[in-house]
Design an enzyme around this catalytic site. Sequence first.
Site, PDB file in Angstrom:
ATOM      1  N   LYS A  22       0.824  -1.208   0.000  1.00 26.29           N
ATOM      2  CA  LYS A  22       0.000   0.000   0.000  1.00 26.29           C
ATOM      3  C   LYS A  22       0.861   1.263   0.000  1.00 26.29           C
ATOM      4  O   LYS A  22       0.673   2.158  -0.830  1.00 26.29           O
ATOM      5  CB  LYS A  22      -0.908   0.017   1.249  1.00 26.29           C
ATOM      6  CG  LYS A  22      -1.595   1.360   1.484  1.00 26.29           C
ATOM      7  CD  LYS A  22      -2.445   1.368   2.734  1.00 26.29           C
ATOM      8  CE  LYS A  22      -1.706   1.691   4.000  1.00 26.29           C
ATOM      9  NZ  LYS A  22      -1.629   3.122   4.349  1.00 26.29           N
ATOM     10  N   ASN A  23       1.793   1.333   0.935  1.00 32.15           N
ATOM     11  CA  ASN A  23       2.504   2.604   1.121  1.00 32.15           C
ATOM     12  C   ASN A  23       3.502   2.887   0.001  1.00 32.15           C
ATOM     13  O   ASN A  23       3.984   4.012  -0.129  1.00 32.15           O
ATOM     14  CB  ASN A  23       3.163   2.651   2.500  1.00 32.15           C
ATOM     15  CG  ASN A  23       2.109   2.823   3.592  1.00 32.15           C
ATOM     16  OD1 ASN A  23       0.959   3.181   3.302  1.00 32.15           O
ATOM     17  ND2 ASN A  23       2.473   2.543   4.837  1.00 32.15           N
ATOM     18  N   CYS A 117      -5.130   7.765   9.196  1.00 32.64           N
ATOM     19  CA  CYS A 117      -5.459   7.260  10.528  1.00 32.64           C
ATOM     20  C   CYS A 117      -5.141   8.311  11.592  1.00 32.64           C
ATOM     21  O   CYS A 117      -4.192   9.084  11.448  1.00 32.64           O
ATOM     22  CB  CYS A 117      -4.649   6.005  10.819  1.00 32.64           C
ATOM     23  SG  CYS A 117      -5.096   4.613   9.785  1.00 32.64           S
ATOM     24  N   ARG A 122       0.094  14.721  13.417  1.00 32.62           N
ATOM     25  CA  ARG A 122       0.844  14.271  12.228  1.00 32.62           C
ATOM     26  C   ARG A 122       1.313  15.510  11.461  1.00 32.62           C
ATOM     27  O   ARG A 122       0.776  15.847  10.416  1.00 32.62           O
ATOM     28  CB  ARG A 122      -0.029  13.356  11.368  1.00 32.62           C
ATOM     29  CG  ARG A 122      -0.419  12.085  12.099  1.00 32.62           C
ATOM     30  CD  ARG A 122      -1.169  11.097  11.222  1.00 32.62           C
ATOM     31  NE  ARG A 122      -0.294  10.404  10.281  1.00 32.62           N
ATOM     32  CZ  ARG A 122      -0.671   9.343   9.563  1.00 32.62           C
ATOM     33  NH1 ARG A 122      -1.900   8.875   9.671  1.00 32.62           N
ATOM     34  NH2 ARG A 122       0.161   8.759   8.722  1.00 32.62           N
ATOM     35  N   ASP A 305       3.614  -0.150  11.999  1.00 38.84           N
ATOM     36  CA  ASP A 305       2.374  -0.644  11.408  1.00 38.84           C
ATOM     37  C   ASP A 305       2.124  -2.124  11.718  1.00 38.84           C
ATOM     38  O   ASP A 305       1.006  -2.612  11.554  1.00 38.84           O
ATOM     39  CB  ASP A 305       2.388  -0.437   9.883  1.00 38.84           C
ATOM     40  CG  ASP A 305       2.476   1.037   9.503  1.00 38.84           C
ATOM     41  OD1 ASP A 305       2.211   1.890  10.373  1.00 38.84           O
ATOM     42  OD2 ASP A 305       2.815   1.334   8.348  1.00 38.84           O
ATOM     43  N   ARG A 397      -9.055  -0.304   3.515  1.00 37.48           N
ATOM     44  CA  ARG A 397      -8.133   0.726   3.014  1.00 37.48           C
ATOM     45  C   ARG A 397      -6.776   0.130   2.678  1.00 37.48           C
ATOM     46  O   ARG A 397      -6.070   0.639   1.814  1.00 37.48           O
ATOM     47  CB  ARG A 397      -7.916   1.814   4.086  1.00 37.48           C
ATOM     48  CG  ARG A 397      -9.039   2.832   4.175  1.00 37.48           C
ATOM     49  CD  ARG A 397      -8.615   4.005   5.052  1.00 37.48           C
ATOM     50  NE  ARG A 397      -7.240   4.367   4.729  1.00 37.48           N
ATOM     51  CZ  ARG A 397      -6.317   4.718   5.623  1.00 37.48           C
ATOM     52  NH1 ARG A 397      -6.606   4.793   6.899  1.00 37.48           N
ATOM     53  NH2 ARG A 397      -5.095   5.023   5.251  1.00 37.48           N
TER      54      ARG A 397
HETATM   55  N1  EPU Z   1       6.909  13.880  11.610  1.00 42.21           N
HETATM   56  C1  EPU Z   1       7.191  15.192  11.933  1.00 42.21           C
HETATM   57  N2  EPU Z   1       7.210  16.131  10.941  1.00 42.21           N
HETATM   58  C2  EPU Z   1       6.963  15.816   9.644  1.00 42.21           C
HETATM   59  C3  EPU Z   1       6.665  14.485   9.300  1.00 42.21           C
HETATM   60  C4  EPU Z   1       6.645  13.532  10.326  1.00 42.21           C
HETATM   61  O1  EPU Z   1       7.428  15.509  13.112  1.00 42.21           O
HETATM   62  O2  EPU Z   1       6.995  16.723   8.791  1.00 42.21           O
HETATM   63  C5  EPU Z   1       6.893  12.847  12.670  1.00 42.21           C
HETATM   64  C6  EPU Z   1       5.528  12.196  12.829  1.00 42.21           C
HETATM   65  O3  EPU Z   1       4.697  12.943  13.692  1.00 42.21           O
HETATM   66  C7  EPU Z   1       5.890  10.833  13.374  1.00 42.21           C
HETATM   67  C8  EPU Z   1       7.242  10.534  12.708  1.00 42.21           C
HETATM   68  O4  EPU Z   1       7.746  11.790  12.249  1.00 42.21           O
HETATM   69  O5  EPU Z   1       6.074  10.908  14.747  1.00 42.21           O
HETATM   70  C9  EPU Z   1       7.191   9.585  11.522  1.00 42.21           C
HETATM   71  O6  EPU Z   1       6.240  10.022  10.572  1.00 42.21           O
HETATM   72  P1  EPU Z   1       6.353   9.687   9.016  1.00 42.21           P
HETATM   73  O7  EPU Z   1       6.379  10.965   8.275  1.00 42.21           O
HETATM   74  O8  EPU Z   1       7.451   8.707   8.792  1.00 42.21           O
HETATM   75  O9  EPU Z   1       4.956   8.963   8.739  1.00 42.21           O
HETATM   76  P2  EPU Z   1       4.010   9.141   7.469  1.00 42.21           P
HETATM   77  O10 EPU Z   1       4.842   9.301   6.244  1.00 42.21           O
HETATM   78  O11 EPU Z   1       2.944  10.114   7.759  1.00 42.21           O
HETATM   79  C10 EPU Z   1       4.030   6.616   6.809  1.00 42.21           C
HETATM   80  C11 EPU Z   1       2.986   5.564   6.590  1.00 42.21           C
HETATM   81  C12 EPU Z   1       2.398   5.143   7.924  1.00 42.21           C
HETATM   82  C13 EPU Z   1       3.526   4.636   8.838  1.00 42.21           C
HETATM   83  C14 EPU Z   1       4.634   5.687   8.967  1.00 42.21           C
HETATM   84  C15 EPU Z   1       5.834   5.197   9.737  1.00 42.21           C
HETATM   85  C16 EPU Z   1       2.146   6.156   4.400  1.00 42.21           C
HETATM   86  C17 EPU Z   1       1.024   6.678   3.585  1.00 42.21           C
HETATM   87  N3  EPU Z   1       1.958   6.111   5.726  1.00 42.21           N
HETATM   88  O12 EPU Z   1       3.351   7.696   7.425  1.00 42.21           O
HETATM   89  O13 EPU Z   1       1.537   4.072   7.625  1.00 42.21           O
HETATM   90  O14 EPU Z   1       3.009   4.357  10.118  1.00 42.21           O
HETATM   91  O15 EPU Z   1       5.070   6.083   7.650  1.00 42.21           O
HETATM   92  O16 EPU Z   1       6.383   4.063   9.149  1.00 42.21           O
HETATM   93  O17 EPU Z   1       3.174   5.761   3.871  1.00 42.21           O
HETATM   94  C18 EPU Z   1      -0.294   2.641   7.921  1.00 42.21           C
HETATM   95  O18 EPU Z   1      -0.012   2.133   6.814  1.00 42.21           O
HETATM   96  O19 EPU Z   1      -1.107   2.131   8.723  1.00 42.21           O
HETATM   97  C19 EPU Z   1       0.367   3.890   8.311  1.00 42.21           C
HETATM   98  C20 EPU Z   1      -0.110   4.690   9.256  1.00 42.21           C
END
Ligand code: EPU
Length: 419
Positions: A22-23, A117, A122, A305, A397
């Site tokens: 998915k991601n 989610c 975030r 995850d 999803r």
């Molecule tokens: N963070 C910041 N600032 C930013 C971006 C992130 O402080 O600008 C923090 C977040 O608050 C968090 C950490 O950095 O504490 C990691 O966040 P990350 O940006 O890596 O997460 P994401 O890209 O929003 C993706 C996956 C998530 C998965 C995370 C971590 C997608 C669409 N989503 O989220 O997947 O948990 O990486 O591996 O790729 C899921 O599939 O269930 C899911 C939630």
Amino acid sequence: MAKLLVDGGRPLRGTVRISGRKNSAVAVMPAALLPQGTSRLENLPRITDVEVFLSILRQMGAEAAWREDGSIEVNAERLYRLPVSFELTRRLRASYYLLGALLARQGRAEVALPGGCDLGPRPIDQHLKGFRALGAEVSLQRGTVKVQARQLRGARIYFDVVSVGATINVLLAATAAEGTTVLENAAREPHVVDLANYLNACGAHIRGAGTDVIKVQGGHPLRAAAHAIIPDEIEAATFMTAAAAAGGDVTLENVIPTHLEPVSAKLKEAGALVLENGDSVRVISTERPLPLQLKTMPYPGFPTDAMPPMTALLSIASGTSLVSEGVWENRFAHVNELRKMGARIRVEGRTAVIEGVDALQAAPVEARDLRAAAALMVAGCIAEGQTEIFGVEHLDRGYEGTEEKLRALGVRVQRLREE
Ligand code: EPU
């Protein structure tokens, strides 16, 4: 709205083919806006997040459709300059990749802040920091992010936190930045590598994806390419965990075992036998799981995850486990529901203390996010009796063909429309 009825309490036996990740899919689909020509994307999972992204691409004017062989073709030579509708972008977090992709493609983008989610705050400050460093003007008004740049220029960008989303978004934009961009403290997740492989197949010059320093020589013309999305290691982890928890002998096909190592290592520690063979992995479990200490971390640490399903397994371990969440502030939405099934779990800050019980009992439970739904599915496989899982749209999803896959493992499962 639908619910799943899962008859648990029996060992799982059989073979399941794991779908595309998915991601990775939701990062490669917006990337397909960049090249000239028609890209063919294979091994995409048929899940709601992919369907929503397909609708977003079409609404923007791109030609994007499923083919009979299960691949998707995307041609984005003509695009409208309209902002993408909030109706669609709010439905998935990854819609913010349109910022990086459109900034690269047409020097500007306007996207409403994404949904996804509820895992606590975030923020997207690191994405915006990256865009600014490349020379874009960024503004945020009434929940909408606007980015624009006459010419993006390569820069050295140090991410203050390891962020999958920021790494992918800034990487997308950097493909159009003149000169060299260096991303430091970048995320190393396999889907970052998958995206870089697709962009490189299109003619981009990206080196170092999979390490914490990624170098991009921007400004090369991109031409469409065919690309197969990597297997979903979180779907695989969910089924591996179900097999280790309910007992049995399960083979998963279409996996990359090295991506599964953080999960395999923990399942072995919990007493399961995990056998790798080429692109398949077999999990055999005959005993009650042993308790574990576990902390989630960015790749190659234990994936956040995969933590909720693991909590379901540990709820029947032969002792007390400690699970710390190292990525999200609030990822224990499934715990209350597991308690309804008899689990003894206490959450202290970002740590769950799980006292293993002899068995879980079936109960009506409700999923409130994607991986919470996966945890309840695993719990349903463990528990004696029929577990009723509400909120199955969350599972849809991110998981393709759940019922067929569970049935292939001998689990009796039915989907009913909620009244
Ligand atoms: N963070 C910041 N600032 C930013 C971006 C992130 O402080 O600008 C923090 C977040 O608050 C968090 C950490 O950095 O504490 C990691 O966040 P990350 O940006 O890596 O997460 P994401 O890209 O929003 C993706 C996956 C998530 C998965 C995370 C971590 C997608 C669409 N989503 O989220 O997947 O948990 O990486 O591996 O790729 C899921 O599939 O269930 C899911 C939630």
